[in-house]
Design a protein around this motif. Structure first.
Motif, mmCIF file in Angstrom:
data_model
loop_
_atom_site.group_PDB
_atom_site.id
_atom_site.type_symbol
_atom_site.label_atom_id
_atom_site.label_comp_id
_atom_site.label_asym_id
_atom_site.label_seq_id
_atom_site.Cartn_x
_atom_site.Cartn_y
_atom_site.Cartn_z
ATOM 1 N N ASP A 10 1.006 -1.302 -0.143
ATOM 2 C CA ASP A 10 -0.033 -0.095 -0.027
ATOM 3 C C ASP A 10 0.931 1.078 -0.115
ATOM 4 O OD1 ASP A 10 -2.352 -1.588 0.223
ATOM 5 O OD2 ASP A 10 -2.197 -1.633 2.340
ATOM 6 N N ASP A 11 0.961 2.011 -0.970
ATOM 7 C CA ASP A 11 1.575 3.045 -1.038
ATOM 8 C C ASP A 11 0.648 4.349 -1.269
ATOM 9 O OD1 ASP A 11 3.853 4.677 -1.291
ATOM 10 O OD2 ASP A 11 4.656 3.905 -3.185
ATOM 11 N N GLU A 12 1.397 5.431 -1.496
ATOM 12 C CA GLU A 12 0.843 6.945 -1.612
ATOM 13 C C GLU A 12 1.230 7.470 -2.617
ATOM 14 O OE1 GLU A 12 0.847 10.252 1.299
ATOM 15 O OE2 GLU A 12 -1.045 9.321 2.043
ATOM 16 N N CYS A 13 0.677 8.031 -3.384
ATOM 17 C CA CYS A 13 1.344 8.625 -4.837
ATOM 18 C C CYS A 13 2.074 9.874 -4.258
ATOM 19 C CB CYS A 13 0.285 9.015 -5.781
ATOM 20 S SG CYS A 13 0.822 10.055 -6.903
ATOM 21 N N PHE B 288 -2.537 3.773 -3.388
ATOM 22 C CA PHE B 288 -2.584 2.868 -4.609
ATOM 23 C C PHE B 288 -1.800 1.584 -4.425
ATOM 24 C CE2 PHE B 288 1.384 3.286 -7.061
ATOM 25 C CZ PHE B 288 2.080 4.149 -6.304
ATOM 26 N N ASP B 289 -1.852 0.628 -5.048
ATOM 27 C CA ASP B 289 -1.161 -0.581 -4.733
ATOM 28 C C ASP B 289 0.102 -0.569 -5.594
ATOM 29 O OD1 ASP B 289 -3.121 -1.603 -3.322
ATOM 30 O OD2 ASP B 289 -3.941 -2.950 -4.755
ATOM 31 N N ASN B 290 1.336 -0.523 -5.074
ATOM 32 C CA ASN B 290 2.375 -0.308 -5.744
ATOM 33 C C ASN B 290 3.128 -1.902 -5.892
ATOM 34 O OD1 ASN B 290 4.876 0.401 -6.809
ATOM 35 N ND2 ASN B 290 5.168 2.069 -5.340
ATOM 36 N N CYS C 106 1.295 6.990 -8.732
ATOM 37 C CA CYS C 106 0.077 6.017 -8.998
ATOM 38 C C CYS C 106 0.047 5.756 -10.406
ATOM 39 C CB CYS C 106 -1.150 6.686 -8.647
ATOM 40 S SG CYS C 106 -1.496 8.281 -9.640
ATOM 41 N N LYS C 107 0.353 6.681 -11.545
ATOM 42 C CA LYS C 107 0.558 6.029 -12.699
ATOM 43 C C LYS C 107 1.627 7.222 -13.436
ATOM 44 C CE LYS C 107 -3.681 8.864 -13.725
ATOM 45 N NZ LYS C 107 -4.982 8.972 -14.135
ATOM 46 N N CYS D 76 0.542 10.907 -13.830
ATOM 47 C CA CYS D 76 -0.363 11.526 -12.879
ATOM 48 C C CYS D 76 -0.305 12.870 -13.054
ATOM 49 C CB CYS D 76 0.170 11.072 -11.322
ATOM 50 S SG CYS D 76 -0.526 11.755 -9.895
#
Ligand SMILES: [Zn+2]
Ligand SMILES: [Zn+2]
Length: 170
Positions: A63-66, A73-75, A130-131, A134
């Motif tokens: 579990d990460d944070e952008c 988001f799932d890293n 997250c992408k 982003c």
């Protein structure tokens, strides 16, 4: 996280492919790393002289944070390592400070748990997006620009604004 290699050791084969899904049940580790407990491991083991060489790949998700828009988001990460598998570790092997990972073969098995946990720790990225594209959040109004558009952008690039900035400088 045991890899069974007794049959391989007894066989005339030179290499062995391994592919396993493991679950990490170390609650402390899981909560520190925000790791999803099931991880994938795949690798090749080669017979080299008296020892075995393992080329392994660990796939995990946490579990990460952008870093740009701050959304959770799932890293998913993949990391590779090499290790020597030895029938016996002598004192030198345990104390030497080179980076080579050496694991002992016990009853035809190798325990990868500590190595895999270490590899996860070492490879966890500090900042991820997250992408790739982003859009981040608007520094002016705080809106997540991936989901919403805000009206700040146009006014910030408004030439009148530049004039205002110039005025403020003086
Ligand atoms: Zn983002
Ligand atoms: Zn805005």
């Amino acid at each position: 996280m045991l890899i069974r290699i007794n049959k391989f050791l007894a066989s005339g084969q030179i290499s062995l492919k391994v592919s396993e899904n493991f679950e990490i049940d170390d609650e402390d580790f899981l909560s520190k790393t925000h790791l999803h407990k099931s991880i994938g491991f795949s690798g090749d083991i080669f017979k080299v002289d008296e020892s075995l060489l393992l080329n392994g790949t660990v796939k995990y998700t946490f579990d990460d944070e952008c870093a740009r828009c701050l959304a959770p988001f799932d890293n998913a990460v993949e990391t590779k390592f090499e290790a020597l598998l030895l029938h016996q570790l002598d004192e030198n092997d345990e104390n030497d400070d080179d980076d080579e990972i050496k694991l002992k073969i016990t009853d035809g098995c190798v325990d990868l748990e500590e190595t895999i946990k270490q590899m996860i720790y070492l490879s966890m990225p500090m900042k991820s997006l997250c992408k790739k594209d982003c859009k981040g959040i608007c520094h002016n109004c705080g809106v997540n620009l991936n989901h919403e558009e805000c009206k700040c952008e146009s006014s910030l690039t408004d030439p009148r604004f530049d004039k205002l900035k110039d005025l403020l400088k003086d």
